[in-house]
Design an enzyme around this catalytic site. Structure first.
Site, PDB file in Angstrom:
ATOM      1  N   HIS A   1       0.872  -1.178   0.031  1.00  0.00           N
ATOM      2  CA  HIS A   1       0.121   0.031  -0.044  1.00  0.00           C
ATOM      3  C   HIS A   1       0.918   1.291   0.062  1.00  0.00           C
ATOM      4  CE1 HIS A   1      -2.693   2.901   2.157  1.00  0.00           C
ATOM      5  NE2 HIS A   1      -3.474   2.514   1.300  1.00  0.00           N
TER       6      HIS A   1
ATOM      7  N   GLU B   1       1.432  -0.712  -4.968  1.00  0.00           N
ATOM      8  CA  GLU B   1       0.125   0.279  -5.502  1.00  0.00           C
ATOM      9  C   GLU B   1       0.633   1.599  -5.607  1.00  0.00           C
ATOM     10  OE1 GLU B   1      -2.037   2.310  -2.450  1.00  0.00           O
ATOM     11  OE2 GLU B   1      -3.766   2.203  -3.274  1.00  0.00           O
TER      12      GLU B   1
ATOM     13  N   ASP C   1      -1.225   5.595  -6.282  1.00  0.00           N
ATOM     14  CA  ASP C   1      -2.317   6.550  -6.345  1.00  0.00           C
ATOM     15  C   ASP C   1      -1.873   7.494  -7.432  1.00  0.00           C
ATOM     16  OD1 ASP C   1      -3.924   5.302  -4.293  1.00  0.00           O
ATOM     17  OD2 ASP C   1      -2.475   6.087  -3.028  1.00  0.00           O
TER      18      ASP C   1
ATOM     19  N   HIS D   1      -1.037  10.275  -3.098  1.00  0.00           N
ATOM     20  CA  HIS D   1      -2.255   9.879  -2.479  1.00  0.00           C
ATOM     21  C   HIS D   1      -3.374  10.827  -2.548  1.00  0.00           C
ATOM     22  CE1 HIS D   1      -5.257   9.106   0.605  1.00  0.00           C
ATOM     23  NE2 HIS D   1      -5.367   8.119   0.090  1.00  0.00           N
TER      24      HIS D   1
ATOM     25  N   GLU E   1      -4.318   3.399  -8.983  1.00  0.00           N
ATOM     26  CA  GLU E   1      -5.549   3.727  -8.702  1.00  0.00           C
ATOM     27  C   GLU E   1      -5.789   5.246  -9.432  1.00  0.00           C
ATOM     28  OE1 GLU E   1      -6.590   4.320  -4.311  1.00  0.00           O
ATOM     29  OE2 GLU E   1      -8.303   5.395  -4.993  1.00  0.00           O
TER      30      GLU E   1
HETATM   31 CA    CA Z   1      -5.186   4.030  -2.902  1.00  0.00          CA
END
Ligand code: CA
Length: 328
Positions: free
Chosen positions: A21, A48, A50, A63, A154
């Protein structure tokens, strides 16, 4: 886990996934090259990203839409804030964003570290990175280690980007294609809280990539989606028409029906599984446990052995990897 004659290698195909994450963000400031490299080294299956846009349409890995909690923007660009006092990344070019230092996350107000046990907040070692830079690092480490760590991208607030006159999805998809991510077999998931944008990816972009519908709480105001409805069997059946999986909040998987009651599993994971979807809950943190578990080991036990999720987003990929190695 099974006492059969099957070889270890065959057994290992069912091991749940470790999704780092924001990189190994429990140890290094989130979304920095260092955090990505560490996550790769710690055995994450996917890392991950963002993604949001700069003013010159470059996808950057951040993020928040704002720079306030993770950079020194106040010191470098005083007065470049909007009326609400916040500094938005979309108001800066990539070259300007590159001048900033990234530090460990602060609480929304002031200079107190959100997670006090993590990397010192005062460090100026780290920089904001573009999506292309992060992919180059992961693909480079894949080559040098012989592993095949994937991306978990994301699309952050696509509706908001549209209101700002920008098409985040179009920019991101072009870059993913350029780096070779094109088919359902490719080692990548694209995730969003926006159901509308995921449907757009399927219908308008005709993407073959695997998609994950993130599910939050309506009160968080993350998108136009009705998350409460999406968690029903009907809602999940609708998601299954365009996505391969869901990314719910861990509290959607374990509920308590009273203050002192034992945690109980909801039907969310089994409902999603019966529709053929994977379930990847967020966020597993060793230093911020949910109310329903009293230790990190117990939390992992509930998620993997009881709820049987297919992977977890975690700030601590090494600790989740160690648990899975022990249990599988
Ligand atoms: Ca995220």
């Amino acid at each position: 886990m099974w006492n059969t004659g099957i070889s270890g290698q065959e057994l290992k195909t069912n091991i749940p996934l470790v999704l780092a994450h924001r990189g190994a963000s429990g140890y290094l400031p989130e979304h920095t090259l260092a955090a990505v490299a560490l996550a790769h080294g710690q055995g994450a299956d996917f890392i991950e990203q963002d993604v949001i846009l700069s003013s010159d349409n470059q996808p950057v890995v951040l993020h928040d839409l704002t720079l306030d909690a993770t950079t020194n923007v106040h010191d470098l660009f005083p007065g470049r804030n909007r009326k609400n006092g916040k500094y938005y990344a979309i108001d800066f070019t990539l070259a300007e964003l590159k001048k900033l230092s990234v530090h460990e996350r602060s609480k929304s107000s002031g200079s107190i570290a959100k997670y006090p046990l993590r990397f010192p907040r005062k460090s100026v070692l780290f920089k904001i990175i573009s999506l292309q830079e992060e992919i180059e690092l992961i693909q480079g480490m894949n080559k040098s280690t012989g592993r095949n760590v994937g991306l978990f991208v994301e699309l952050k607030a696509p509706e908001w980007h549209r209101q700002q006159g920008k098409d985040l999805t179009a920019v991101v998809m072009k870059i993913l294609e350029r780096f070779g991510y094109k088919t359902v077999e490719d080692r990548i998931y694209v995730q969003s809280f926006s159901a509308k944008e995921l449907k757009r990816l399927r219908l308008e972009f005709q993407t073959k990539l695997k998609l994950v519908q993130l599910i939050g709480e309506n009160r968080w105001r993350l998108s136009e989606a009705d998350f409460k409805q999406l968690r029903t069997v009907e809602g999940l059946a609708e998601i299954a028409t365009y996505a391969e999986g869901i990314g719910p909040w861990i509290e959607h998987i374990v509920g308590t029906d009273g203050f002192f009651a034992d945690p109980e599993l909801t039907s969310l994971v089994s409902d999603a599984h019966s529709l053929g979807m994977k379930v990847f809950p967020y966020t597993i943190r060793a230093d911020a446990l949910p109310g329903f578990s009293s230790s990190f080991a117990e939390l992992l036990e509930i998620m993997f052995m009881q709820a049987k999720v297919d992977g977890v987003f975690t700030d601590f990929p090494d600790q989740v990897r160690a648990f899975l190695q022990h249990r599988y």
